[in-house]
Design an enzyme around this catalytic site. Structure first.
Site, PDB file in Angstrom:
ATOM      1  N   GLU A  59      48.735  43.154  33.363  1.00 61.79           N
ATOM      2  CA  GLU A  59      50.070  42.871  32.858  1.00 61.79           C
ATOM      3  C   GLU A  59      50.486  41.433  33.163  1.00 61.79           C
ATOM      4  O   GLU A  59      51.054  40.739  32.311  1.00 61.79           O
ATOM      5  CB  GLU A  59      51.081  43.849  33.476  1.00 61.79           C
ATOM      6  CG  GLU A  59      50.827  45.301  33.118  1.00 61.79           C
ATOM      7  CD  GLU A  59      49.920  46.019  34.101  1.00 61.79           C
ATOM      8  OE1 GLU A  59      50.030  47.253  34.221  1.00 61.79           O
ATOM      9  OE2 GLU A  59      49.077  45.351  34.754  1.00 61.79           O
ATOM     10  N   THR A 210      11.662  54.343  48.743  1.00 59.75           N
ATOM     11  CA  THR A 210      11.595  53.356  47.672  1.00 59.75           C
ATOM     12  C   THR A 210      11.534  51.943  48.236  1.00 59.75           C
ATOM     13  O   THR A 210      10.797  51.085  47.737  1.00 59.75           O
ATOM     14  CB  THR A 210      12.813  53.505  46.738  1.00 59.75           C
ATOM     15  OG1 THR A 210      12.790  54.810  46.158  1.00 59.75           O
ATOM     16  CG2 THR A 210      12.813  52.457  45.645  1.00 59.75           C
ATOM     17  N   ARG A 221      20.078  41.583  37.368  1.00 62.20           N
ATOM     18  CA  ARG A 221      19.423  40.381  36.860  1.00 62.20           C
ATOM     19  C   ARG A 221      19.154  40.580  35.372  1.00 62.20           C
ATOM     20  O   ARG A 221      19.328  41.666  34.845  1.00 62.20           O
ATOM     21  CB  ARG A 221      18.121  40.105  37.612  1.00 62.20           C
ATOM     22  CG  ARG A 221      17.177  41.289  37.675  1.00 62.20           C
ATOM     23  CD  ARG A 221      16.057  41.062  38.679  1.00 62.20           C
ATOM     24  NE  ARG A 221      15.135  42.186  38.709  1.00 62.20           N
ATOM     25  CZ  ARG A 221      15.314  43.274  39.427  1.00 62.20           C
ATOM     26  NH1 ARG A 221      16.397  43.397  40.175  1.00 62.20           N
ATOM     27  NH2 ARG A 221      14.436  44.254  39.393  1.00 62.20           N
TER      28      ARG A 221
END
Length: 385
Positions: A59, A210, A221
């Protein structure tokens, strides 16, 4: 006349939603909001979207835009995708700014469930003599605003982020060959699309498996982003290397592991090594097994950190744990038109004896992305904010 007004309202609310999308990757942890100021004659006087946290809201940006063009907004209508705030946070209340500017009407796509707002913005505007119209929940712009801010709504209503699990594999549900080879099952277009979804998240979550196997960066990226998501690793016994690539700037990383009382001496040493290296660590209460961080506690902690959307890119074991706990709100699955046969699964789900135990989902969106299929699926009734 009424039909023309409704058509104009629809058009400008849609325009406000389009503006709000520009706040993706910028406004976290604040919601993504757009605002369009329109004269009684239907001319756009100013427009804007939420800036970075601590910066002006939509706003105020629209009012500044109008001022820069020398336009008076007295008697104008403000189209806003989310109820104007009514409290002092990092910035003054937007409801007060609209009152002071002299707008005559405010059209709101979606009410704000933030307990600091929660209808008070609308009340303040109406008490100042401003007409306020709120779109019905099934209005196209209300639906779009809800989807755009689904993470913020989740954090306000449930005190936890919206958890989106991203998986990519073959048509027969394999993420890799049995030997781990996976580059590349899905195509370049699908991988770039995955980066777009990663960019809209406040944090990216993975597991220690992982990290040790792939040493991922987990950053955004190949596409531009103004703010990197927080990289979060679930690492029960603090095995994350201090020199892992996920620590590299830009952006920040956080490792969540067990408290000292659940660790052996080697685990306590590894945790201290990370802290001594200046790495961000968070001790988390153990789950009922005593050997893993409690996922609910982790999600609550990330919500307190201001994470609205949590993007999960993990291995089959962590995926299965999140699914089993009912923590996944949305599945983002890329399927390549390939059949692999035996290989690594999307999630290490247990074998079932009866179909009544399946994880039941509903397709939310299905699209071709390049040569691959992108599926968005949710548990029934999820996201009824």
């Amino acid at each position: 006349m009424a039909q023309a007004k409704m058509h104009m309202d629809n058009d400008f609310l849609h325009q406000a939603v389009t503006l709000a999308r520009q706040a993706i990757g910028l406004s976290e942890p604040n919601p993504r909001v757009g605002c369009v100021l329109v004269s009684p004659a239907g001319d756009v006087l100013g427009q804007g979207h939420t800036q970075q946290a601590g910066g002006p809201h939509a706003e105020v940006m629209a009012l500044r835009d109008a001022q820069a063009q020398g336009a008076s907004v007295a008697g104008a209508t403000a189209y806003v995708t989310l109820e104007p705030c009514s409290h002092h946070g990092r910035t003054p209340p937007c409801a007060d700014a609209l009152v002071k500017a002299g707008v005559a009407r405010v059209v709101v796509a979606l009410l704000d469930p933030n307990p600091l707002v929660g209808g008070q913005g609308v009340t303040r505007l109406r008490e100042a003599g401003i007409q306020v119209d709120v779109a019905p929940p099934d209005h196209a712009s209300a639906v779009a605003a809800r989807e755009l801010n689904i993470g913020f709504l989740s954090r306000m209503v449930r005190q936890r982020p919206w958890v989106r699990m991203k998986m990519a594999g073959s048509l027969d549900g394999r993420t890799a060959l049995g030997n781990g080879q996976s580059k590349w099952i899905t195509g370049e277009v699908a991988r770039a699309d995955g980066q777009v979804w990663r960019a809209r998240a406040g944090a990216v979550l993975t597991g220690i498996g992982t990290v040790l196997a792939d040493d991922p960066r987990l950053d955004v990226r190949a596409i531009e982003t103004r703010c990197q998501p927080l990289r979060v690793v679930l690492d029960s016994h603090w095995r994350t290397p201090p020199a892992a690539r996920l620590w590299a700037e830009p952006g920040e990383a956080l490792v969540c592991g067990l408290a000292a009382s659940h660790l052996d001496e080697a685990g306590r040493v590894r945790r201290q090594v990370l802290e001594d290296a200046g790495r961000s660590v968070l001790e988390v209460a153990a789950d009922t097994s005593g050997s893993h961080p409690d996922l609910g506690v982790v999600l609550s902690a990330l919500a307190r950190h201001g994470v609205n959307e949590l993007h999960v890119e993990a291995g089959a074991r962590l995926n299965a744990a999140l699914i089993a706990g009912g923590w996944v709100d949305e599945y983002l699955v890329y399927l390549a038109p390939k059949l692999i046969g035996p290989g690594r699964a999307l999630a290490d789900l247990p074998a079932l004896d009866d179909l009544s135990g399946v994880v039941d989902l509903r397709f939310h969106d299905v699209q071709l992305v390049g040569e691959d299929l992108r599926v968005l699926a949710r548990p029934p009734g999820r996201a009824a904010f």
